[in-house]
Motif scaffolding. Structure first.
Motif, PDB file in Angstrom:
ATOM      1  N   LEU A  35       0.804  -1.219   0.000  1.00 55.42           N
ATOM      2  CA  LEU A  35       0.000   0.000   0.000  1.00 55.42           C
ATOM      3  C   LEU A  35       0.836   1.267   0.000  1.00 55.42           C
ATOM      4  N   CYS A  36       2.132   1.118   0.187  1.00 54.77           N
ATOM      5  CA  CYS A  36       2.999   2.290   0.293  1.00 54.77           C
ATOM      6  C   CYS A  36       3.502   2.710  -1.094  1.00 54.77           C
ATOM      7  N   PRO A  37       3.355   3.970  -1.458  1.00 58.13           N
ATOM      8  CA  PRO A  37       3.750   4.405  -2.809  1.00 58.13           C
ATOM      9  C   PRO A  37       5.256   4.494  -3.021  1.00 58.13           C
ATOM     10  N   ALA A  38       6.048   4.484  -1.957  1.00 60.29           N
ATOM     11  CA  ALA A  38       7.508   4.584  -2.086  1.00 60.29           C
ATOM     12  C   ALA A  38       8.156   3.783  -0.972  1.00 60.29           C
ATOM     13  N   ASP A  39       9.372   3.324  -1.209  1.00 61.71           N
ATOM     14  CA  ASP A  39      10.095   2.513  -0.228  1.00 61.71           C
ATOM     15  C   ASP A  39      11.038   3.410   0.577  1.00 61.71           C
ATOM     16  N   PHE A  40      10.592   3.779   1.798  1.00 62.07           N
ATOM     17  CA  PHE A  40      11.405   4.625   2.653  1.00 62.07           C
ATOM     18  C   PHE A  40      12.250   3.812   3.633  1.00 62.07           C
ATOM     19  N   LEU A  41      12.054   2.497   3.658  1.00 63.74           N
ATOM     20  CA  LEU A  41      12.658   1.684   4.710  1.00 63.74           C
ATOM     21  C   LEU A  41      14.184   1.781   4.787  1.00 63.74           C
ATOM     22  N   PRO A  42      14.914   1.729   3.658  1.00 62.62           N
ATOM     23  CA  PRO A  42      16.380   1.830   3.773  1.00 62.62           C
ATOM     24  C   PRO A  42      16.842   3.074   4.509  1.00 62.62           C
ATOM     25  N   ALA A  43      16.167   4.194   4.261  1.00 63.68           N
ATOM     26  CA  ALA A  43      16.543   5.435   4.946  1.00 63.68           C
ATOM     27  C   ALA A  43      15.962   5.504   6.351  1.00 63.68           C
ATOM     28  N   MET A  44      14.837   4.836   6.578  1.00 65.48           N
ATOM     29  CA  MET A  44      14.157   4.934   7.857  1.00 65.48           C
ATOM     30  C   MET A  44      14.801   4.094   8.945  1.00 65.48           C
ATOM     31  N   GLU A  45      15.444   2.989   8.581  1.00 59.73           N
ATOM     32  CA  GLU A  45      16.011   2.091   9.593  1.00 59.73           C
ATOM     33  C   GLU A  45      16.982   2.814  10.524  1.00 59.73           C
ATOM     34  N   PRO A  46      18.033   3.485   9.992  1.00 61.56           N
ATOM     35  CA  PRO A  46      18.929   4.201  10.912  1.00 61.56           C
ATOM     36  C   PRO A  46      18.248   5.383  11.590  1.00 61.56           C
ATOM     37  N   LEU A  47      17.304   6.050  10.890  1.00 63.24           N
ATOM     38  CA  LEU A  47      16.633   7.203  11.483  1.00 63.24           C
ATOM     39  C   LEU A  47      15.779   6.804  12.672  1.00 63.24           C
ATOM     40  N   VAL A  48      15.060   5.681  12.562  1.00 61.96           N
ATOM     41  CA  VAL A  48      14.210   5.270  13.683  1.00 61.96           C
ATOM     42  C   VAL A  48      15.061   4.801  14.856  1.00 61.96           C
ATOM     43  N   GLN A  49      16.227   4.214  14.571  1.00 68.95           N
ATOM     44  CA  GLN A  49      17.132   3.860  15.655  1.00 68.95           C
ATOM     45  C   GLN A  49      17.629   5.115  16.374  1.00 68.95           C
ATOM     46  N   VAL A  50      17.977   6.138  15.592  1.00 67.86           N
ATOM     47  CA  VAL A  50      18.390   7.403  16.209  1.00 67.86           C
ATOM     48  C   VAL A  50      17.262   7.970  17.061  1.00 67.86           C
ATOM     49  N   ALA A  51      16.023   7.914  16.560  1.00 68.82           N
ATOM     50  CA  ALA A  51      14.882   8.445  17.304  1.00 68.82           C
ATOM     51  C   ALA A  51      14.676   7.705  18.618  1.00 68.82           C
ATOM     52  N   VAL A  52      14.782   6.383  18.571  1.00 69.41           N
ATOM     53  CA  VAL A  52      14.614   5.590  19.792  1.00 69.41           C
ATOM     54  C   VAL A  52      15.749   5.864  20.769  1.00 69.41           C
ATOM     55  N   TYR A  53      16.971   5.962  20.250  1.00 74.19           N
ATOM     56  CA  TYR A  53      18.104   6.270  21.126  1.00 74.19           C
ATOM     57  C   TYR A  53      17.954   7.647  21.762  1.00 74.19           C
ATOM     58  N   THR A  54      17.432   8.616  21.007  1.00 77.51           N
ATOM     59  CA  THR A  54      17.244   9.944  21.586  1.00 77.51           C
ATOM     60  C   THR A  54      16.194   9.911  22.694  1.00 77.51           C
ATOM     61  N   MET A  55      15.185   9.047  22.569  1.00 73.65           N
ATOM     62  CA  MET A  55      14.194   8.931  23.631  1.00 73.65           C
ATOM     63  C   MET A  55      14.796   8.286  24.875  1.00 73.65           C
ATOM     64  N   THR A  56      15.733   7.350  24.681  1.00 73.51           N
ATOM     65  CA  THR A  56      16.430   6.781  25.829  1.00 73.51           C
ATOM     66  C   THR A  56      17.318   7.833  26.485  1.00 73.51           C
ATOM     67  N   LEU A  57      18.019   8.615  25.663  1.00 76.15           N
ATOM     68  CA  LEU A  57      18.789   9.738  26.192  1.00 76.15           C
ATOM     69  C   LEU A  57      17.878  10.690  26.955  1.00 76.15           C
ATOM     70  N   LEU A  58      16.701  10.935  26.415  1.00 78.94           N
ATOM     71  CA  LEU A  58      15.754  11.852  27.033  1.00 78.94           C
ATOM     72  C   LEU A  58      15.297  11.341  28.396  1.00 78.94           C
ATOM     73  N   SER A  59      15.057  10.043  28.496  1.00 76.37           N
ATOM     74  CA  SER A  59      14.622   9.479  29.777  1.00 76.37           C
ATOM     75  C   SER A  59      15.662   9.719  30.861  1.00 76.37           C
ATOM     76  N   GLY A  60      16.927   9.432  30.544  1.00 78.90           N
ATOM     77  CA  GLY A  60      17.982   9.651  31.522  1.00 78.90           C
ATOM     78  C   GLY A  60      18.175  11.115  31.846  1.00 78.90           C
ATOM     79  N   SER A  61      18.137  11.976  30.836  1.00 84.36           N
ATOM     80  CA  SER A  61      18.387  13.395  31.063  1.00 84.36           C
ATOM     81  C   SER A  61      17.251  14.052  31.845  1.00 84.36           C
ATOM     82  N   CYS A  62      16.004  13.674  31.555  1.00 86.09           N
ATOM     83  CA  CYS A  62      14.869  14.247  32.300  1.00 86.09           C
ATOM     84  C   CYS A  62      14.908  13.855  33.772  1.00 86.09           C
ATOM     85  N   LEU A  63      15.229  12.598  34.038  1.00 87.28           N
ATOM     86  CA  LEU A  63      15.313  12.153  35.426  1.00 87.28           C
ATOM     87  C   LEU A  63      16.400  12.919  36.172  1.00 87.28           C
ATOM     88  N   CYS A  64      17.558  13.068  35.526  1.00 85.27           N
ATOM     89  CA  CYS A  64      18.663  13.793  36.161  1.00 85.27           C
ATOM     90  C   CYS A  64      18.311  15.266  36.341  1.00 85.27           C
TER      91      CYS A  64
END
Length: 335
Positions: A35-64
């Motif tokens: 159903l997807c008109p374009a294949d974004f997955l190759p570019a999205m894989e590292p980007l979503v990892q960065v996004a998840v890692y930033t949320m982990t960074l955010l959890s630690g930084s907010c608590l501190c």
């Protein structure tokens, strides 16, 4: 005791992370059905990892950032984490569980005791190891809960030895992960997220000034990329740089008046609910609608917009309901 100040940069990091995750899951679920008109997955894989890692960074930084401005209280910490997660999580999980597993009889082969994993919120984390009653939250909720459990021990050491202890711990944990044969497999695990949580605590100790960590993260990323190092090395280092960059973009709102700051804060407060409901909204609502229509790029983008806006609205409604239930129960307990 220092005064705790709200930082819009932290709100923008949270909104950035959840929007990338929503887009990624929408892309995946529509792509597997053609159903997807374009294949974004190759570019999205590292980007979503960065996004998840930033949320982990955010959890630690907010608590501190919160805890360094006040005296430590284990009771307050545990109660705060409980209220931030479980009322909304249970409000989402149990109606789905009752319908899916009790009324419809799904997961009959799953041992009843594993419902405890769902009540605690770690069923998604253990789903890759054993069948559970997993419905919402995915692996990341369990991972962050484990990190929250570790924080009091880390914070006790940091209060004694300073926030640099967190940076040293992040470095050693990061190096240990990098020497694994395939460090990329650690991404959805507690071990793989732990260095980012350590680093987040260090960043929280540096707030509101993150220029030096940001410059170091950028230089490290470039060096690792130039040396052809494994992706885990590059993505984790880049995540720190992205965290700092998005943080300072959010801080620019301090010069734009209170309206945009309040709007961003409202979106940020809805992100946990969006995280819980968006995947179900994709598979149960958006995809079935798209399947029955000719999907053009405009139609696909419309589905994404509907998913995003709808998830935030549903999160707002569920959050209000959970707060009302908590208030009702608290009044009955007191009286």
């Amino acid at each position: 005791m220092k005064e705790f100040k709200h930082l819009p940069g932290l709100d923008l990091i949270r909104v950035f992370g959840i929007l990338v995750v929503v887009f990624y899951h929408y892309q995946v679920e529509t792509a597997v059905r053609g159903l997807c008109p374009a294949d974004f997955l190759p570019a999205m894989e590292p980007l979503v990892q960065v996004a998840v890692y930033t949320m982990t960074l955010l959890s630690g930084s907010c608590l501190c950032w919160q805890e360094k401005s006040r005296s430590w209280s284990m009771k307050r910490y545990l109660w705060g984490r409980f209220l931030a997660i479980y009322p909304l999580f249970w409000l989402c999980f149990f109606p789905i569980f009752i319908y899916s597993d009790i009324i419809c009889g799904n997961n009959e082969g799953v041992a009843p005791w594993k419902l405890l994993l769902s009540i605690v919120g770690v069923d998604g984390y253990f789903q890759s190891f054993t069948p559970t009653f997993y419905k919402i939250g995915e692996w990341y909720l369990g991972c962050i809960l484990f990190l929250y459990a570790v924080f009091p021990v880390l914070w006790r050491m940091i209060r004694r030895r300073g926030v640099v202890f967190a940076a040293v711990g992040a470095l050693f944990a990061w190096l240990a992960c990098c020497f694994v044969e395939n460090p990329g497999q650690l991404y959805p695990t507690l071990i793989g997220q732990l260095p980012l949580f350590f680093m987040g605590i260090f960043l929280g100790g540096c707030l509101p000034s993150l220029w030096i960590p940001g410059i170091l993260a950028g230089m490290t990323t470039l060096v690792l990329y130039g040396l052809g190092c494994p992706e885990y090395w590059i993505v984790t280092a880049a995540s720190v740089g992205v965290f700092v960059m998005v943080f300072y973009l959010g801080q620019l709102l301090l010069f734009c008046g209170p309206f945009l700051q309040k709007a961003l804060h409202w979106l940020s407060r809805r992100c946990f609910g969006v995280f819980l409901v968006h995947h179900l909204a994709i598979t149960l609502v958006i995809v079935p609608v798209l399947v029955n229509h000719r999907v053009t790029p405009l139609y696909w983008v419309s589905g994404l917009l509907l998913l995003t806006v709808g998830s935030f609205v549903i999160s707002f409604l569920l959050d209000g309901l959970s707060r009302s239930i908590i208030k009702f129960l608290a009044e009955r307990v007191v009286t």
